[in-house]
Design a protein around this motif. Structure first.
Motif, PDB file in Angstrom:
ATOM      1  N   ASP A  45       0.833  -1.199   0.000  1.00  0.00           N
ATOM      2  CA  ASP A  45       0.000   0.000   0.000  1.00  0.00           C
ATOM      3  C   ASP A  45       0.877   1.263   0.000  1.00  0.00           C
ATOM      4  O   ASP A  45       0.613   2.211  -0.739  1.00  0.00           O
ATOM      5  CB  ASP A  45      -0.925   0.033   1.218  1.00  0.00           C
ATOM      6  CG  ASP A  45      -2.043  -0.993   1.135  1.00  0.00           C
ATOM      7  OD1 ASP A  45      -2.284  -1.531   0.035  1.00  0.00           O
ATOM      8  OD2 ASP A  45      -2.668  -1.255   2.190  1.00  0.00           O
ATOM      9  N   LEU A  46       1.914   1.267   0.841  1.00  0.00           N
ATOM     10  CA  LEU A  46       2.806   2.424   0.912  1.00  0.00           C
ATOM     11  C   LEU A  46       3.560   2.621  -0.397  1.00  0.00           C
ATOM     12  O   LEU A  46       3.725   3.756  -0.866  1.00  0.00           O
ATOM     13  CB  LEU A  46       3.785   2.269   2.081  1.00  0.00           C
ATOM     14  CG  LEU A  46       3.169   2.387   3.469  1.00  0.00           C
ATOM     15  CD1 LEU A  46       4.197   2.037   4.533  1.00  0.00           C
ATOM     16  CD2 LEU A  46       2.613   3.774   3.703  1.00  0.00           C
ATOM     17  N   ILE A  47       4.017   1.547  -0.995  1.00  0.00           N
ATOM     18  CA  ILE A  47       4.713   1.637  -2.287  1.00  0.00           C
ATOM     19  C   ILE A  47       3.758   2.189  -3.349  1.00  0.00           C
ATOM     20  O   ILE A  47       4.137   3.038  -4.159  1.00  0.00           O
ATOM     21  CB  ILE A  47       5.273   0.265  -2.717  1.00  0.00           C
ATOM     22  CG1 ILE A  47       6.413  -0.161  -1.788  1.00  0.00           C
ATOM     23  CG2 ILE A  47       5.744   0.272  -4.164  1.00  0.00           C
ATOM     24  CD1 ILE A  47       7.618   0.745  -1.826  1.00  0.00           C
ATOM     25  N   GLY A  48       2.515   1.730  -3.336  1.00  0.00           N
ATOM     26  CA  GLY A  48       1.521   2.228  -4.283  1.00  0.00           C
ATOM     27  C   GLY A  48       1.265   3.713  -4.108  1.00  0.00           C
ATOM     28  O   GLY A  48       1.170   4.467  -5.089  1.00  0.00           O
ATOM     29  N   LYS A  49       1.152   4.160  -2.855  1.00  0.00           N
ATOM     30  CA  LYS A  49       0.930   5.581  -2.582  1.00  0.00           C
ATOM     31  C   LYS A  49       2.125   6.416  -3.031  1.00  0.00           C
ATOM     32  O   LYS A  49       1.964   7.495  -3.600  1.00  0.00           O
ATOM     33  CB  LYS A  49       0.667   5.808  -1.100  1.00  0.00           C
ATOM     34  CG  LYS A  49      -0.700   5.348  -0.652  1.00  0.00           C
ATOM     35  CD  LYS A  49      -0.887   5.581   0.830  1.00  0.00           C
ATOM     36  CE  LYS A  49      -2.228   5.051   1.306  1.00  0.00           C
ATOM     37  NZ  LYS A  49      -2.406   5.246   2.755  1.00  0.00           N
ATOM     38  N   ALA A  50       3.332   5.908  -2.764  1.00  0.00           N
ATOM     39  CA  ALA A  50       4.538   6.634  -3.180  1.00  0.00           C
ATOM     40  C   ALA A  50       4.611   6.717  -4.700  1.00  0.00           C
ATOM     41  O   ALA A  50       4.922   7.775  -5.258  1.00  0.00           O
ATOM     42  CB  ALA A  50       5.789   5.956  -2.617  1.00  0.00           C
ATOM     43  N   SER A  51       4.309   5.634  -5.377  1.00  0.00           N
ATOM     44  CA  SER A  51       4.334   5.628  -6.844  1.00  0.00           C
ATOM     45  C   SER A  51       3.320   6.616  -7.397  1.00  0.00           C
ATOM     46  O   SER A  51       3.602   7.348  -8.348  1.00  0.00           O
ATOM     47  CB  SER A  51       4.041   4.231  -7.384  1.00  0.00           C
ATOM     48  OG  SER A  51       5.041   3.331  -6.987  1.00  0.00           O
ATOM     49  N   SER A  52       2.143   6.636  -6.813  1.00  0.00           N
ATOM     50  CA  SER A  52       1.091   7.562  -7.236  1.00  0.00           C
ATOM     51  C   SER A  52       1.532   9.011  -7.046  1.00  0.00           C
ATOM     52  O   SER A  52       1.333   9.856  -7.910  1.00  0.00           O
ATOM     53  CB  SER A  52      -0.181   7.280  -6.447  1.00  0.00           C
ATOM     54  OG  SER A  52      -1.129   8.278  -6.663  1.00  0.00           O
ATOM     55  N   PHE A  53       2.153   9.281  -5.900  1.00  0.00           N
ATOM     56  CA  PHE A  53       2.636  10.624  -5.614  1.00  0.00           C
ATOM     57  C   PHE A  53       3.662  11.071  -6.649  1.00  0.00           C
ATOM     58  O   PHE A  53       3.575  12.163  -7.202  1.00  0.00           O
ATOM     59  CB  PHE A  53       3.244  10.688  -4.210  1.00  0.00           C
ATOM     60  CG  PHE A  53       3.968  11.970  -3.932  1.00  0.00           C
ATOM     61  CD1 PHE A  53       3.262  13.123  -3.619  1.00  0.00           C
ATOM     62  CD2 PHE A  53       5.345  12.028  -3.996  1.00  0.00           C
ATOM     63  CE1 PHE A  53       3.931  14.312  -3.370  1.00  0.00           C
ATOM     64  CE2 PHE A  53       6.012  13.218  -3.753  1.00  0.00           C
ATOM     65  CZ  PHE A  53       5.311  14.355  -3.442  1.00  0.00           C
ATOM     66  N   PHE A  54       4.646  10.206  -6.925  1.00  0.00           N
ATOM     67  CA  PHE A  54       5.692  10.582  -7.873  1.00  0.00           C
ATOM     68  C   PHE A  54       5.155  10.692  -9.295  1.00  0.00           C
ATOM     69  O   PHE A  54       5.593  11.547 -10.060  1.00  0.00           O
ATOM     70  CB  PHE A  54       6.873   9.617  -7.794  1.00  0.00           C
ATOM     71  CG  PHE A  54       7.696   9.830  -6.554  1.00  0.00           C
ATOM     72  CD1 PHE A  54       8.399  11.008  -6.358  1.00  0.00           C
ATOM     73  CD2 PHE A  54       7.751   8.865  -5.570  1.00  0.00           C
ATOM     74  CE1 PHE A  54       9.142  11.221  -5.221  1.00  0.00           C
ATOM     75  CE2 PHE A  54       8.499   9.062  -4.423  1.00  0.00           C
ATOM     76  CZ  PHE A  54       9.197  10.248  -4.248  1.00  0.00           C
ATOM     77  N   ALA A  55       4.196   9.856  -9.666  1.00  0.00           N
ATOM     78  CA  ALA A  55       3.593   9.946 -10.992  1.00  0.00           C
ATOM     79  C   ALA A  55       2.859  11.281 -11.145  1.00  0.00           C
ATOM     80  O   ALA A  55       2.950  11.933 -12.188  1.00  0.00           O
ATOM     81  CB  ALA A  55       2.637   8.785 -11.228  1.00  0.00           C
ATOM     82  N   THR A  56       2.160  11.708 -10.104  1.00  0.00           N
ATOM     83  CA  THR A  56       1.468  12.994 -10.125  1.00  0.00           C
ATOM     84  C   THR A  56       2.477  14.128 -10.253  1.00  0.00           C
ATOM     85  O   THR A  56       2.279  15.068 -11.025  1.00  0.00           O
ATOM     86  CB  THR A  56       0.631  13.184  -8.848  1.00  0.00           C
ATOM     87  OG1 THR A  56      -0.301  12.109  -8.759  1.00  0.00           O
ATOM     88  CG2 THR A  56      -0.108  14.501  -8.844  1.00  0.00           C
ATOM     89  N   PHE A  57       3.572  14.028  -9.537  1.00  0.00           N
ATOM     90  CA  PHE A  57       4.620  15.051  -9.591  1.00  0.00           C
ATOM     91  C   PHE A  57       5.181  15.153 -11.007  1.00  0.00           C
ATOM     92  O   PHE A  57       5.339  16.243 -11.539  1.00  0.00           O
ATOM     93  CB  PHE A  57       5.731  14.715  -8.591  1.00  0.00           C
ATOM     94  CG  PHE A  57       6.910  15.634  -8.685  1.00  0.00           C
ATOM     95  CD1 PHE A  57       6.839  16.926  -8.186  1.00  0.00           C
ATOM     96  CD2 PHE A  57       8.082  15.215  -9.286  1.00  0.00           C
ATOM     97  CE1 PHE A  57       7.926  17.780  -8.272  1.00  0.00           C
ATOM     98  CE2 PHE A  57       9.171  16.059  -9.377  1.00  0.00           C
ATOM     99  CZ  PHE A  57       9.095  17.349  -8.877  1.00  0.00           C
TER     100      PHE A  57
END
Length: 102
Positions: A45-57
């Motif tokens: 879940d944390l990896i998914g959230k981090a990936s989502s954050f960086f993709a948005t960035f």
């Protein structure tokens, strides 16, 4: 006549005391701790959230870049500028010498 008490030591009051609360106010509060254990599911879940954050960035960064290029192109058209107008002749000469294969 009022007397003022200073917090910092000075020449005529060498034993001026500092308040304990002054030192504590400068300390950083402790970082919050998690009581939840790091299970495989939580890790994913944390990896998914981090990936989502960086993709948005990255998307935001690309969007800002595209908007800046579009604005620059519009300004160039508005003022009748070409790419050659924006390049410093001294820089192009030095770049040609550096990049030259000879």
């Amino acid at each position: 006549m009022k007397t003022f008490r200073t917090l910092a030591p000075c020449a005529h009051h060498p034993n001026t005391m500092r308040f304990k609360s002054d030192r504590l106010a400068n300390k950083r509060p402790p970082a919050p701790t998690r009581s939840e254990s790091l299970t495989d599911q939580r890790f994913n879940d944390l990896i998914g959230k981090a990936s989502s954050f960086f993709a948005t960035f990255v998307r935001n960064q690309q969007g800002e870049r595209a908007a800046a290029i579009e604005e620059l192109s519009a300004r160039m058209l508005e003022y009748g500028l070409t790419l050659e107008d924006l390049v410093d002749p001294a820089e192009t000469t030095s770049l040609r010498r550096v990049g030259s294969p000879h």
